[in-house]
Scaffold this active site. Structure first.
Site, PDB file in Angstrom:
ATOM      1  N   SER A 127       0.866  -1.188   0.000  1.00 56.67           N
ATOM      2  CA  SER A 127       0.000   0.000   0.000  1.00 56.67           C
ATOM      3  C   SER A 127       0.898   1.232   0.000  1.00 56.67           C
ATOM      4  O   SER A 127       2.069   1.143   0.414  1.00 56.67           O
ATOM      5  CB  SER A 127      -0.852  -0.020   1.282  1.00 56.67           C
ATOM      6  N   TYR A 140      -2.009   0.024  10.521  1.00 56.12           N
ATOM      7  CA  TYR A 140      -1.993  -0.441   9.124  1.00 56.12           C
ATOM      8  C   TYR A 140      -0.628  -0.157   8.488  1.00 56.12           C
ATOM      9  O   TYR A 140      -0.038  -1.032   7.851  1.00 56.12           O
ATOM     10  CB  TYR A 140      -3.117   0.254   8.360  1.00 56.12           C
TER      11      TYR A 140
HETATM   12  N1  NAP Z   1      -8.738  -0.681  -0.895  1.00 57.61           N
HETATM   13  C1  NAP Z   1      -7.682   0.127  -0.866  1.00 57.61           C
HETATM   14  O1  NAP Z   1      -7.812   1.348  -0.935  1.00 57.61           O
HETATM   15  C2  NAP Z   1      -6.287  -0.457  -0.811  1.00 57.61           C
HETATM   16  C3  NAP Z   1      -5.199   0.395  -1.098  1.00 57.61           C
HETATM   17  C4  NAP Z   1      -3.912  -0.129  -1.050  1.00 57.61           C
HETATM   18  C5  NAP Z   1      -3.714  -1.458  -0.721  1.00 57.61           C
HETATM   19  N2  NAP Z   1      -4.785  -2.265  -0.435  1.00 57.61           N
HETATM   20  C6  NAP Z   1      -4.532  -3.660  -0.104  1.00 57.61           C
HETATM   21  O2  NAP Z   1      -5.145  -4.465  -1.093  1.00 57.61           O
HETATM   22  C7  NAP Z   1      -5.488  -5.739  -0.536  1.00 57.61           C
HETATM   23  C8  NAP Z   1      -6.932  -6.074  -0.871  1.00 57.61           C
HETATM   24  O3  NAP Z   1      -7.757  -5.080  -0.296  1.00 57.61           O
HETATM   25  P1  NAP Z   1      -9.292  -4.829  -0.721  1.00 57.61           P
HETATM   26  O4  NAP Z   1      -9.450  -3.353  -0.765  1.00 57.61           O
HETATM   27  O5  NAP Z   1      -9.674  -5.661  -1.883  1.00 57.61           O
HETATM   28  O6  NAP Z   1      -9.989  -5.339   0.639  1.00 57.61           O
HETATM   29  P2  NAP Z   1     -11.447  -5.911   0.943  1.00 57.61           P
HETATM   30  O7  NAP Z   1     -12.405  -5.453  -0.093  1.00 57.61           O
HETATM   31  O8  NAP Z   1     -11.715  -5.555   2.368  1.00 57.61           O
HETATM   32  O9  NAP Z   1     -11.212  -7.491   0.816  1.00 57.61           O
HETATM   33  C9  NAP Z   1     -10.330  -8.108   1.734  1.00 57.61           C
HETATM   34  C10 NAP Z   1     -10.133  -9.549   1.328  1.00 57.61           C
HETATM   35  O10 NAP Z   1      -9.250 -10.164   2.280  1.00 57.61           O
HETATM   36  C11 NAP Z   1      -9.875 -11.333   2.792  1.00 57.61           C
HETATM   37  N3  NAP Z   1      -9.475 -11.628   4.168  1.00 57.61           N
HETATM   38  C12 NAP Z   1      -9.410 -10.765   5.210  1.00 57.61           C
HETATM   39  N4  NAP Z   1      -9.048 -11.422   6.325  1.00 57.61           N
HETATM   40  C13 NAP Z   1      -8.884 -12.734   5.966  1.00 57.61           C
HETATM   41  C14 NAP Z   1      -8.529 -13.919   6.674  1.00 57.61           C
HETATM   42  N5  NAP Z   1      -8.266 -13.911   7.992  1.00 57.61           N
HETATM   43  N6  NAP Z   1      -8.470 -15.091   5.994  1.00 57.61           N
HETATM   44  C15 NAP Z   1      -8.746 -15.128   4.678  1.00 57.61           C
HETATM   45  N7  NAP Z   1      -9.078 -14.042   3.953  1.00 57.61           N
HETATM   46  C16 NAP Z   1      -9.158 -12.867   4.602  1.00 57.61           C
HETATM   47  C17 NAP Z   1     -11.370 -11.039   2.706  1.00 57.61           C
HETATM   48  O11 NAP Z   1     -12.111 -12.250   2.761  1.00 57.61           O
HETATM   49  P3  NAP Z   1     -13.648 -12.284   3.247  1.00 57.61           P
HETATM   50  O12 NAP Z   1     -14.483 -11.980   2.025  1.00 57.61           O
HETATM   51  O13 NAP Z   1     -13.807 -13.684   3.745  1.00 57.61           O
HETATM   52  O14 NAP Z   1     -13.806 -11.252   4.329  1.00 57.61           O
HETATM   53  C18 NAP Z   1     -11.431 -10.327   1.343  1.00 57.61           C
HETATM   54  O15 NAP Z   1     -11.417 -11.265   0.275  1.00 57.61           O
HETATM   55  C19 NAP Z   1      -5.201  -5.624   0.977  1.00 57.61           C
HETATM   56  O16 NAP Z   1      -3.948  -6.216   1.258  1.00 57.61           O
HETATM   57  C20 NAP Z   1      -5.137  -4.116   1.211  1.00 57.61           C
HETATM   58  O17 NAP Z   1      -4.339  -3.786   2.327  1.00 57.61           O
HETATM   59  C21 NAP Z   1      -6.074  -1.794  -0.487  1.00 57.61           C
END
Ligand code: NAP
Length: 224
Positions: A127, A140
Site C-alpha cells: 500500500s 496499518y
Molecule cells: N482498498 C484500498 O484502498 C487499498 C489500497 C492499497 C492497498 N490495499 C490492499 O489491497 C489488498 C486487498 O484489499 P481490498 O481493498 O480488496 O480489501 P477488501 O475489499 O476488504 O477485501 C479483503 C479480502 O481479504 C480477505 N481476508 C481478510 N481477512 C482474511 C482472513 N483472515 N483469511 C482469509 N481471507 C481474509 C477477505 O475475505 P472475506 O471476504 O472472507 O472477508 C477479502 O477477500 C489488501 O492487502 C489491502 O491492504 C487496499
C-alpha cells in the site's frame, strides 16, 4: 498452464486479479467462505476455491500441503482499521499485524517448497501506507512497512524466486468504503483506482519475461 494462488479472492482487488489472470493461469481462489468463492469459480474457466482462514495456522499448513508446485502466489488478503494511536486498542494492532504480516509469513513458509519447485513468483499487495505513515494510520502502516521488509528479505534469501511488492494508492473496494465512512466523508468511487486497473499492474509484473525482476510497483490514482 501455470497455477496461481490468490488470497482474498472473494471480492475487491483479489477477485479482480483472479479475473485478470484467468486467461493465462489455473487459479486457486483463496478465501474464508467457500459459498462466496463459488460464483467466481463457476464464472472462470479453470478456477477452484481454496478455502481457509489465513489466521488459522494448522488449517493453513494443511491447505498448503495440497499444493505441490506453485508458479504464482499473490498475497492480497488484508485488513485496515484506521484511527489515532490514542484511540486504537492493542487488539486492533494484534489483528492487523496478524492478518497483514504473520499470516503471510506463515503461508509463504508453508508454500516455499512448491514455489521453489516451480521457480515461482511471490506478489505482495502492499500500500502507499507501506511507504509513508500518516497520522491515523499507524497500525496499518506498521503492518505494511513490515510486509515490505519481509518481501525484501525473501527476495535476497530465495534467489530462484521473483518477489514483487505492489504499492497501490486508494482503491474502490469495500475496504475503502469503510475507511471513508470512518473518515466521515462522502464516498466518490471516481476518486480511487479501479480494482481492474491495479489487477492489470499485478498481471503485468507476473507476465514480465523471466529476465526481468519487477521488485516494486507504485501506482497512484490519476487526478482528473
Ligand atoms: N482498498 C484500498 O484502498 C487499498 C489500497 C492499497 C492497498 N490495499 C490492499 O489491497 C489488498 C486487498 O484489499 P481490498 O481493498 O480488496 O480489501 P477488501 O475489499 O476488504 O477485501 C479483503 C479480502 O481479504 C480477505 N481476508 C481478510 N481477512 C482474511 C482472513 N483472515 N483469511 C482469509 N481471507 C481474509 C477477505 O475475505 P472475506 O471476504 O472472507 O472477508 C477479502 O477477500 C489488501 O492487502 C489491502 O491492504 C487496499
Amino acid at each position: 498452464m501455470p497455477t496461481a494462488l490468490i488470497t482474498g479472492a472473494s471480492r475487491g482487488l483479489g477477485a479482480a486479479i483472479a479475473q485478470e489472470l484467468e486467461s493465462t493461469h489455473r487459479i486457486l481462489l483463496g478465501g474464508r467462505d467457500e459459498a462466496a468463492l463459488q460464483p467466481l469459480a463457476d464464472h472462470l474457466p479453470d478456477a477452484d476455491p481454496w478455502t481457509v482462514d489465513l489466521t488459522d495456522r494448522a488449517a493453513v499448513s494443511e491447505a498448503a500441503s495440497t499444493v505441490k508446485s506453485l508458479d504464482v502466489l499473490v498475497h492480497n488478503a488484508g485488513m485496515a482499521e484506521i484511527g489515532s494511536i490514542r484511540d486504537t486498542p492493542l487488539s486492533v494492532w494484534e489483528s492487523t499485524l496478524e492478518v497483514n504480516l504473520l499470516a503471510i509469513v506463515h503461508l509463504t513458509r508453508e508454500l516455499l517448497p512448491a514455489l521453489r519447485l516451480a521457480g515461482g513468483h511471490v506478489v505482495l499487495i502492499n500500500s502507499g501506507a507501506g511507504l509513508r505513515a500518516n497520522a491515523g494510520w499507524s497500525a496499518y502502516a506498521a503492518s505494511k512497512f513490515a510486509l515490505r521488509a519481509f518481501a525484501d528479505a525473501l527476495r535476497l534469501e530465495e534467489p530462484a524466486l521473483r518477489v514483487t511488492s505492489i504499492f497501490p494508492g486508494r482503491i474502490d473496494t469495500d475496504m475503502q468504503r469503510s475507511i471513508v465512512a470512518t473518515e466521515g466523508r462522502e464516498y466518490e468511487p471516481d476518486e480511487f483506482l479501479r480494482p481492474a486497473t491495479v489487477a492489470q499492474a499485478v498481471a503485468h509484473a507476473i507476465r514480465m519475461p523471466r529476465d526481468g525482476h519487477p521488485t516494486e510497483v507504485v501506482l497512484r490514482p490519476k487526478r482528473t
